[in-house]
Scaffold this motif. Structure first.
Motif, PDB file in Angstrom:
ATOM      1  N   UNK B 237       0.936  -1.297  -0.035  1.00 58.14           N
ATOM      2  CA  UNK B 237       0.007  -0.063   0.072  1.00 58.14           C
ATOM      3  C   UNK B 237       0.960   1.245  -0.111  1.00 58.14           C
ATOM      4  N   UNK B 238       1.989   1.142   0.450  1.00 60.02           N
ATOM      5  CA  UNK B 238       2.903   2.318   0.636  1.00 60.02           C
ATOM      6  C   UNK B 238       3.843   2.256  -0.707  1.00 60.02           C
ATOM      7  N   UNK B 239       3.597   1.610  -1.789  1.00 58.41           N
ATOM      8  CA  UNK B 239       4.650   1.496  -3.025  1.00 58.41           C
ATOM      9  C   UNK B 239       4.844   3.060  -3.504  1.00 58.41           C
ATOM     10  N   UNK B 240       6.171   3.311  -3.364  1.00 61.20           N
ATOM     11  CA  UNK B 240       6.534   4.574  -3.973  1.00 61.20           C
ATOM     12  C   UNK B 240       7.986   4.608  -4.451  1.00 61.20           C
ATOM     13  N   UNK B 241       9.117   4.042  -3.580  1.00 63.73           N
ATOM     14  CA  UNK B 241      10.091   4.285  -4.332  1.00 63.73           C
ATOM     15  C   UNK B 241      10.442   3.717  -5.703  1.00 63.73           C
ATOM     16  N   UNK B 242      10.006   2.438  -5.729  1.00 64.12           N
ATOM     17  CA  UNK B 242      10.477   1.867  -7.249  1.00 64.12           C
ATOM     18  C   UNK B 242       9.889   2.583  -8.432  1.00 64.12           C
ATOM     19  N   UNK B 243       8.385   2.613  -8.167  1.00 65.00           N
ATOM     20  CA  UNK B 243       7.755   3.334  -9.514  1.00 65.00           C
ATOM     21  C   UNK B 243       8.282   4.875  -9.691  1.00 65.00           C
ATOM     22  N   UNK B 244       8.736   5.399  -8.485  1.00 68.32           N
ATOM     23  CA  UNK B 244       9.141   6.946  -8.432  1.00 68.32           C
ATOM     24  C   UNK B 244      10.444   6.888  -9.313  1.00 68.32           C
ATOM     25  N   UNK B 245      11.166   5.737  -9.045  1.00 68.32           N
ATOM     26  CA  UNK B 245      12.500   5.882  -9.697  1.00 68.32           C
ATOM     27  C   UNK B 245      12.495   5.414 -10.969  1.00 68.32           C
ATOM     28  N   UNK B 246      11.522   4.492 -11.316  1.00 67.06           N
ATOM     29  CA  UNK B 246      11.402   3.796 -12.846  1.00 67.06           C
ATOM     30  C   UNK B 246      10.713   4.873 -13.767  1.00 67.06           C
ATOM     31  N   UNK B 247       9.891   5.874 -12.916  1.00 65.45           N
ATOM     32  CA  UNK B 247       9.330   6.911 -13.837  1.00 65.45           C
ATOM     33  C   UNK B 247      10.196   7.710 -14.878  1.00 65.45           C
ATOM     34  N   UNK B 248      11.370   8.073 -14.641  1.00 60.12           N
ATOM     35  CA  UNK B 248      12.138   8.618 -15.513  1.00 60.12           C
ATOM     36  C   UNK B 248      12.760   7.646 -16.724  1.00 60.12           C
ATOM     37  N   UNK B 249      12.445   6.460 -16.512  1.00 56.10           N
ATOM     38  CA  UNK B 249      12.686   5.196 -17.522  1.00 56.10           C
ATOM     39  C   UNK B 249      11.368   5.110 -18.375  1.00 56.10           C
ATOM     40  N   UNK B 250      10.204   5.238 -17.777  1.00 58.40           N
ATOM     41  CA  UNK B 250       9.110   5.017 -18.441  1.00 58.40           C
ATOM     42  C   UNK B 250       8.316   6.166 -18.080  1.00 58.40           C
ATOM     43  N   UNK B 286      -5.904   4.387   7.149  1.00 56.07           N
ATOM     44  CA  UNK B 286      -7.069   3.890   7.668  1.00 56.07           C
ATOM     45  C   UNK B 286      -7.320   2.272   7.024  1.00 56.07           C
ATOM     46  N   UNK B 287      -7.177   2.455   5.757  1.00 57.92           N
ATOM     47  CA  UNK B 287      -7.434   1.253   4.956  1.00 57.92           C
ATOM     48  C   UNK B 287      -6.513  -0.064   5.221  1.00 57.92           C
ATOM     49  N   UNK B 288      -5.069   0.502   5.320  1.00 57.47           N
ATOM     50  CA  UNK B 288      -4.143  -0.138   5.527  1.00 57.47           C
ATOM     51  C   UNK B 288      -4.222  -0.757   6.855  1.00 57.47           C
ATOM     52  N   UNK B 289      -4.721  -0.053   7.886  1.00 54.25           N
ATOM     53  CA  UNK B 289      -4.638  -0.625   9.297  1.00 54.25           C
ATOM     54  C   UNK B 289      -5.797  -1.578   9.403  1.00 54.25           C
ATOM     55  N   UNK B 290      -7.014  -1.146   8.765  1.00 54.10           N
ATOM     56  CA  UNK B 290      -8.117  -1.972   8.907  1.00 54.10           C
ATOM     57  C   UNK B 290      -7.975  -3.481   8.400  1.00 54.10           C
ATOM     58  N   UNK B 291      -7.241  -3.572   7.167  1.00 47.90           N
ATOM     59  CA  UNK B 291      -6.819  -4.587   6.327  1.00 47.90           C
ATOM     60  C   UNK B 291      -5.745  -5.417   7.158  1.00 47.90           C
ATOM     61  N   UNK B 292      -4.837  -4.783   7.775  1.00 46.27           N
ATOM     62  CA  UNK B 292      -3.857  -5.723   8.648  1.00 46.27           C
ATOM     63  C   UNK B 292      -4.640  -6.240   9.665  1.00 46.27           C
TER      64      UNK B 292
END
Lengths: 313, 305
Positions: B237-250, B286-292
């Motif tokens: 749910x926190x996905x950020x680093x990987x897409x943010x870094x690949x952004x410049x390539x794609x 909230x969504x993350x905490x509930x699902x966890x």
């Protein structure tokens, strides 16, 4: 996965009040029976190994290439020249030696941030495990609740708060949020419940030792594997931190390695593109070496720290 | 794992001295102070922000739940949310099953050099997510990556890691690479504390290794599987680093609202919409905490028999 602070490894099966377990002594004796080593099983592990190692191999091989070689030679083998030392020299001299500054920053954030987080988690875990006090259950509930809070959900509000306080773009902006490790505290707590016999504390109190002295002489010794485990994972979390410094810092001279490296890799884009991929690759290699060394040196501790979390003799 | 397991029981006075009734606070207080300052206060501040709006006319004023209403109708937010949901439904099981296979193989005592494998497969966890994304970005890269070499070797563009079809798979591979060993270690450590006599009893009953895995090892792993699942969900749910870094390539594939976290980040730092960004953070939290919580309750339901 993009986490601000990936929580530390939980103590497996660490559920207080469970049936006592006994850790098996001796070496990796698996199912406790004499098993023949099997080649197919080893082959499965080799597949995993290749997957885990190929990118690291790629990094090592390509850190020996010049920018031209990098673009023109096959990625999984060495290039025409051997430019590793030239690359290392360039990494440390490029932009007036900013890489060394980033390295120093990372060390500062790790030592103060991860060290502080480990210290706070250790004394709190010990206090929670070995003392009865008013509000103990409330503390417990808050800590357990905060484990589930995603770090990045906090990052933006923390940034806004810090900018109100004038703390953004200072080392404190990185160090302060790193100081809190609810999971580290949880781990020390489960560890302390088992590792420190209450009778020992009682005896020391009978002898008139002060609480602080008891903690620093008796508890710390018994907790060492747990403490090292928490420290190791706090160090990894701070060393690998990217999102928080990306948000908090605007001055490149305050960057940690992760943000700095990414800035270098971005240089290839844009109008005045000046790619320095060879420096990015070599810099990445230099970035992971210290943390890998720490991992290998401390492995004896974290392996026992992990396993012993759920052990009750 | 509930707080009631560890509820403080009034200790017999004989065993406990009167002194130090509140000494525990001495140890717990510093941690709690930092926890409140760095966790509770920012959450409170985000809640406060999410109830206000900064408008050109009239400045900052209270709007109640208007930001939340806007978010519920915001297709940008939901597209990112569905993307990370799809990501976690596919990536997390694959990663955990692989980690489980590796842990069981290592625990079986039938692997040569098990200690070496254990450390080596764990090592990617020590690689910063940024560096992992950079390395894989290079490998994926058509310029000097392996994809380019592979495609030119077979003569067709078979591998296209940066196309809209494949981008999630590419990111999933990076994440799996980073955390496979980490989860393997969690499972392996849990297997280490299974009492030996259980195995001996199983052997006496003539159970084969498959039966032993199903009847002894998997139940023993239950708690750690639940914990690993929860952490993986939080991470997805926190996905950020990987897409943010690949952004410049794609650049045309990964937009500013590719994941909820990137959306929150770009709302804040590109759009200066701090109130709305705080709303995104709160809702995701909230969504993350509930699902966890649901995973934890379901996963441990039959444990306390």
């Amino acid at each position: 996965m993009s986490t601000l602070t990936r929580p530390v490894v939980p103590a497996p099966g660490a559920r207080p009040g469970r049936t006592p377990r006994r850790i098996r002594p001796g070496k990796n004796d698996g199912s406790g029976l004499r098993e023949k080593k099997s080649l197919p099983m080893t082959a499965i592990m080799v597949v995993f190994l290749v997957y885990s190692f190929a990118p690291l191999f790629y990094l090592i091989v390509n850190s020996t290439k010049s920018q031209d070689d990098l673009l023109s030679t096959f990625g999984l083998w060495f290039g025409n020249g051997f430019d590793l030392f030239a690359n290392i020299r360039d990494v440390f001299t490029y932009n007036g030696g900013i890489f060394l500054q980033w390295f120093g920053n990372t060390l500062l954030y790790v030592v103060v941030g991860a060290g502080g987080a480990t210290f706070l988690a250790t004394i709190a875990g010990y206090g929670l495990a070995k003392f009865r006090f008013v509000g103990r259950r409330a503390v417990f509930a808050v800590v357990l609740g905060s484990i589930a809070i995603p770090g990045t959900a906090l990052a933006v509000p923390t940034f806004l708060l810090f900018s109100k306080l004038g703390l953004t773009n200072t080392p404190w902006a990185i160090i302060l949020p790193s100081l809190i490790s609810p999971f580290g505290m949880y781990l020390v707590w489960t560890y302390a419940v088992d590792a420190i016999p209450t009778e020992l504390l009682e005896a020391a109190r009978m002898d008139g030792a002060s609480e602080l002295r008891i903690f620093f002489t008796i508890a710390v010794k018994l907790l060492t594997p747990g403490i090292v485990t928490v420290l190791l994972f706090s160090v990894v979390a701070v060393w690998n931190n990217y999102f928080l410094p990306l948000i908090m810092l605007s001055d490149p001279r305050l960057y940690p390695l992760t943000v700095g490296l990414n800035q270098w890799s971005q240089q290839a884009q844009g109008v005045a593109a000046h790619p320095i991929y060879n420096l990015v690759v070599t810099g990445a290699l230099i970035t992971i070496i210290p943390i890998v060394v720490v991992f290998l040196l401390l492995q004896r501790y974290w392996q026992s720290g992990l396993g012993a979390g759920g052990v009750k003799e | 794992m509930t707080a009631s397991d560890t509820a403080p029981t009034p200790a017999p006075v004989a065993r406990r001295r009167k002194r130090g009734k509140q000494t525990g606070w001495l140890f717990v207080a510093p941690f709690m102070v930092v926890l409140v300052a760095m966790l509770i206060v920012p959450i409170g501040y985000a809640l406060y922000l999410s109830l206000f709006r900064d408008q050109l006319i009239g400045g900052n004023h209270f709007v109640g739940l208007a930001n939340y209403v806007q978010l519920v109708q915001d297709s940008k937010f939901w597209s990112g949310f569905v993307r990370v949901l799809v990501f976690l439904v596919i990536q997390v099981p694959i990663m955990l099953v692989l980690a489980l296979i590796a842990a069981l193989a290592l625990d079986s005592a039938r692997v040569h050099a098990a200690g070496f494998f254990r450390i080596a497969i764990f090592l990617p966890y020590a690689v910063p997510g940024v560096v992992a994304a950079l390395i894989w970005g290079f490998i994926y890269g058509p310029q000097f990556g392996l994809t380019g070499s592979f495609n030119s070797a077979i003569g067709i563009d078979l591998l296209q890691p940066f196309t809209p079809t494949w981008i999630l798979t590419s990111i999933g591979n990076i994440v799996t690479w980073e955390f496979l060993g980490y989860n393997m270690i969690i499972f392996f450590a849990a297997l280490r504390v299974v009492p030996t006599d259980l195995y001996e009893a199983a052997a006496l009953d003539g159970a084969g290794s498959l039966r032993t895995i199903l009847s002894i090892k998997l139940p023993a792993l239950r708690g750690s599987i639940v914990i690993a699942t929860i952490f993986s969900i939080i991470g997805s749910f926190q996905l950020f680093n990987e897409p943010n870094l690949l952004k410049s390539l794609a650049p045309n594939v990964i937009g500013t609202f590719f994941t909820p976290n990137m959306y929150a980040y770009n709302l804040s730092f590109a759009g200066q919409q701090f109130n709305y960004s705080a709303t995104v953070a709160i809702v995701m939290g909230i969504i993350t905490a509930v699902i966890a919580y649901v995973v934890q309750v379901r996963g441990t339901r039959s444990e306390n028999r």
